[in-house]
Design a protein around this motif. Structure first.
Motif, PDB file in Angstrom:
ATOM      1  N   LEU A 123     -18.301 -38.412  21.192  1.00 15.75           N
ATOM      2  CA  LEU A 123     -18.190 -38.052  22.603  1.00 15.75           C
ATOM      3  C   LEU A 123     -18.344 -39.334  23.409  1.00 15.75           C
ATOM      4  O   LEU A 123     -19.373 -39.999  23.315  1.00 15.75           O
ATOM      5  CB  LEU A 123     -19.290 -37.061  23.009  1.00 15.75           C
ATOM      6  CG  LEU A 123     -19.352 -35.746  22.234  1.00 15.75           C
ATOM      7  CD1 LEU A 123     -20.521 -34.895  22.728  1.00 15.75           C
ATOM      8  CD2 LEU A 123     -18.039 -34.981  22.402  1.00 15.75           C
ATOM      9  N   ARG A 124     -17.325 -39.684  24.168  1.00 14.11           N
ATOM     10  CA  ARG A 124     -17.391 -40.904  24.981  1.00 14.11           C
ATOM     11  C   ARG A 124     -16.347 -40.804  26.083  1.00 14.11           C
ATOM     12  O   ARG A 124     -15.390 -40.021  25.967  1.00 14.11           O
ATOM     13  CB  ARG A 124     -17.127 -42.140  24.120  1.00 14.11           C
ATOM     14  CG  ARG A 124     -15.781 -42.056  23.459  1.00 14.11           C
ATOM     15  CD  ARG A 124     -15.479 -43.145  22.485  1.00 14.11           C
ATOM     16  NE  ARG A 124     -14.368 -42.671  21.656  1.00 14.11           N
ATOM     17  CZ  ARG A 124     -13.670 -43.369  20.808  1.00 14.11           C
ATOM     18  NH1 ARG A 124     -13.951 -44.624  20.607  1.00 14.11           N
ATOM     19  NH2 ARG A 124     -12.681 -42.850  20.134  1.00 14.11           N
TER      20      ARG A 124
ATOM     21  N   LEU B 134     -21.845 -41.425  23.251  1.00 17.79           N
ATOM     22  CA  LEU B 134     -22.102 -42.669  23.976  1.00 17.79           C
ATOM     23  C   LEU B 134     -22.333 -42.341  25.451  1.00 17.79           C
ATOM     24  O   LEU B 134     -21.507 -41.655  26.073  1.00 17.79           O
ATOM     25  CB  LEU B 134     -20.895 -43.599  23.804  1.00 17.79           C
ATOM     26  CG  LEU B 134     -21.035 -45.030  24.305  1.00 17.79           C
ATOM     27  CD1 LEU B 134     -20.190 -45.943  23.453  1.00 17.79           C
ATOM     28  CD2 LEU B 134     -20.603 -45.168  25.750  1.00 17.79           C
ATOM     29  N   THR B 135     -23.459 -42.777  25.990  1.00 18.41           N
ATOM     30  CA  THR B 135     -23.725 -42.536  27.419  1.00 18.41           C
ATOM     31  C   THR B 135     -24.210 -43.822  28.066  1.00 18.41           C
ATOM     32  O   THR B 135     -24.646 -44.760  27.392  1.00 18.41           O
ATOM     33  CB  THR B 135     -24.818 -41.455  27.622  1.00 18.41           C
ATOM     34  OG1 THR B 135     -25.941 -41.796  26.802  1.00 18.41           O
ATOM     35  CG2 THR B 135     -24.331 -40.072  27.269  1.00 18.41           C
TER      36      THR B 135
ATOM     37  N   VAL C 268     -26.317 -44.932  22.350  1.00 21.85           N
ATOM     38  CA  VAL C 268     -25.538 -44.182  21.362  1.00 21.85           C
ATOM     39  C   VAL C 268     -26.510 -43.259  20.633  1.00 21.85           C
ATOM     40  O   VAL C 268     -27.509 -43.715  20.067  1.00 21.85           O
ATOM     41  CB  VAL C 268     -24.853 -45.131  20.355  1.00 21.85           C
ATOM     42  CG1 VAL C 268     -24.078 -44.323  19.320  1.00 21.85           C
ATOM     43  CG2 VAL C 268     -23.939 -46.120  21.065  1.00 21.85           C
ATOM     44  N   ASP C 269     -26.225 -41.959  20.698  1.00 20.74           N
ATOM     45  CA  ASP C 269     -27.036 -40.982  19.964  1.00 20.74           C
ATOM     46  C   ASP C 269     -26.262 -40.512  18.743  1.00 20.74           C
ATOM     47  O   ASP C 269     -25.096 -40.145  18.863  1.00 20.74           O
ATOM     48  CB  ASP C 269     -27.304 -39.741  20.829  1.00 20.74           C
ATOM     49  CG  ASP C 269     -28.084 -40.069  22.091  1.00 20.74           C
ATOM     50  OD1 ASP C 269     -29.080 -40.791  21.990  1.00 20.74           O
ATOM     51  OD2 ASP C 269     -27.677 -39.599  23.172  1.00 20.74           O
ATOM     52  N   VAL C 270     -26.917 -40.537  17.593  1.00 23.28           N
ATOM     53  CA  VAL C 270     -26.311 -39.976  16.385  1.00 23.28           C
ATOM     54  C   VAL C 270     -27.093 -38.695  16.078  1.00 23.28           C
ATOM     55  O   VAL C 270     -28.276 -38.746  15.754  1.00 23.28           O
ATOM     56  CB  VAL C 270     -26.369 -40.972  15.205  1.00 23.28           C
ATOM     57  CG1 VAL C 270     -25.735 -40.371  13.958  1.00 23.28           C
ATOM     58  CG2 VAL C 270     -25.669 -42.279  15.585  1.00 23.28           C
ATOM     59  N   ILE C 271     -26.399 -37.566  16.241  1.00 21.25           N
ATOM     60  CA  ILE C 271     -27.084 -36.268  16.236  1.00 21.25           C
ATOM     61  C   ILE C 271     -26.639 -35.443  15.023  1.00 21.25           C
ATOM     62  O   ILE C 271     -25.443 -35.281  14.789  1.00 21.25           O
ATOM     63  CB  ILE C 271     -26.721 -35.482  17.522  1.00 21.25           C
ATOM     64  CG1 ILE C 271     -27.008 -36.351  18.758  1.00 21.25           C
ATOM     65  CG2 ILE C 271     -27.483 -34.166  17.599  1.00 21.25           C
ATOM     66  CD1 ILE C 271     -26.226 -35.927  19.994  1.00 21.25           C
ATOM     67  N   ASP C 272     -27.623 -34.958  14.250  1.00 23.76           N
ATOM     68  CA  ASP C 272     -27.239 -34.081  13.132  1.00 23.76           C
ATOM     69  C   ASP C 272     -27.870 -32.707  13.290  1.00 23.76           C
ATOM     70  O   ASP C 272     -28.727 -32.488  14.143  1.00 23.76           O
ATOM     71  CB  ASP C 272     -27.613 -34.725  11.781  1.00 23.76           C
ATOM     72  CG  ASP C 272     -29.107 -34.801  11.559  1.00 23.76           C
ATOM     73  OD1 ASP C 272     -29.777 -33.749  11.581  1.00 23.76           O
ATOM     74  OD2 ASP C 272     -29.623 -35.921  11.353  1.00 23.76           O
TER      75      ASP C 272
END
Ligand code: ADP
Length: 265
Positions: free
Chosen positions: A137-138, A177-178, A193-197
């Motif tokens: 998502l960016r 990415l925010t 940058v968030d890496v979400i699981d």
């Protein structure tokens, strides 16, 4: 821990003086303990696959000498073990490289948005094989940071690989990415940058130690999945070197988020 030295000094015309010199060597001792633990860990991690390879060589020369099926199976295991040693050595070299250059600032201008696109493209086939969804998502604007391209790629590869591995098959991994305004460290304009699981999450008990070298929650599971226990230690060093911050949050049963925040130059 305190070390002390005693010295007797003679002062001309005034007799003798007893000098006591105290030094706090707690940090020295801790560094020494860490180094020793590290060497012990590396030796153990290398010896385990090596012992297995040596065992299979013996079996291939002896009982399995005339059994082609067993030979195939044992060779496949030996290949896995050799690959594991190879991965461990690559990770050790990466770690020592980032530790060595940590004080020098990396200078290239990197667009994180583009870089994340290539990380996702590299992992997509593996994600598809495991039935995982991997999405980024960016927005369309560039997200420029000063950095080292290979190292930043490694950060997001390691985090996304972990999210896929530990998230479990069939689950979704989102890389988001925010942009924002850092109030603490880093200050000023930032990119996160968030890496979400959607995995089982991590017990809060483990969170503070997760970036230590060779720290694993479940060592058997990590090894089974090809882990070396060094991935997050490498991530932490690279992020520090880029004046960034790594934050790990997790909700048990719901999943984990590994957030990396960098200052924008
Ligand atoms: P490894 O090679 O074992 O994956 P890492 O340094 O990358 O080593 O990670 C250390 C440990 O942190 C892993 O063994 C695993 O227990 C835990 N971990 C890392 N990422 C995740 C995640 N996304 N969800 C749950 N646990 C994780």
């Amino acid at each position: 821990v305190t070390e002390y030295k005693v010295r007797i000094a003679s002062l001309p015309g005034q007799g003798a003086a007893l000098l006591l010199h105290f030094t706090d060597i707690t940090h020295l001792r801790e560094a020494e303990d860490m180094r020793r633990d590290f060497v012990a860990n590396v030796s153990h991690e290398l010896r385990t696959p090596l012992t297995s390879v040596l065992g299979f060589i013996e079996t291939l020369r002896g009982p399995a000498r005339n059994d082609p099926d067993a030979q195939d199976r044992f060779l496949a295991i030996m290949e896995d073990e050799a690959r594991r040693m190879n991965r461990l050595i690559s990770d050790l070299l990466s770690l020592s490289k980032v530790e060595a250059v940590e004080r020098k600032r990396p200078a290239e201008q990197i667009d994180l948005s583009v870089l994340l696109g290539s990380v996702v493209a590299a992992l997509k086939p593996r994600a598809d094989d495991a039935g995982n969804t991997l999405e980024v998502l960016r927005d369309d604007a560039p997200a420029l940071v000063q950095g080292d391209r290979d190292q930043l790629t490694q950060v997001f590869l390691n985090l996304a690989e972990n999210a896929l591995k530990y998230g479990g098959p069939g689950k979704k991994v989102t890389i988001r990415l925010t942009r924002g305004q850092g109030r603490g460290l880093p200050k000023g304009e930032t990119v996160t940058v968030d890496v979400i699981d959607e995995g089982p999450g991590i017990d809060p008990l483990h969170l503070p130690r997760l970036t230590e070298r060779f720290y694993r929650i479940d060592a058997g599971r990590s090894r089974e999945m090809g882990g070396t226990g060094l991935g997050l230690a490498i991530v932490k060093h690279i992020v520090n070197r880029h004046r960034g911050r790594l934050k790990i949050t997790s909700q048990q049963g719901r999943g984990s988020t590994f957030s990396v925040q960098f200052p924008v130059d």
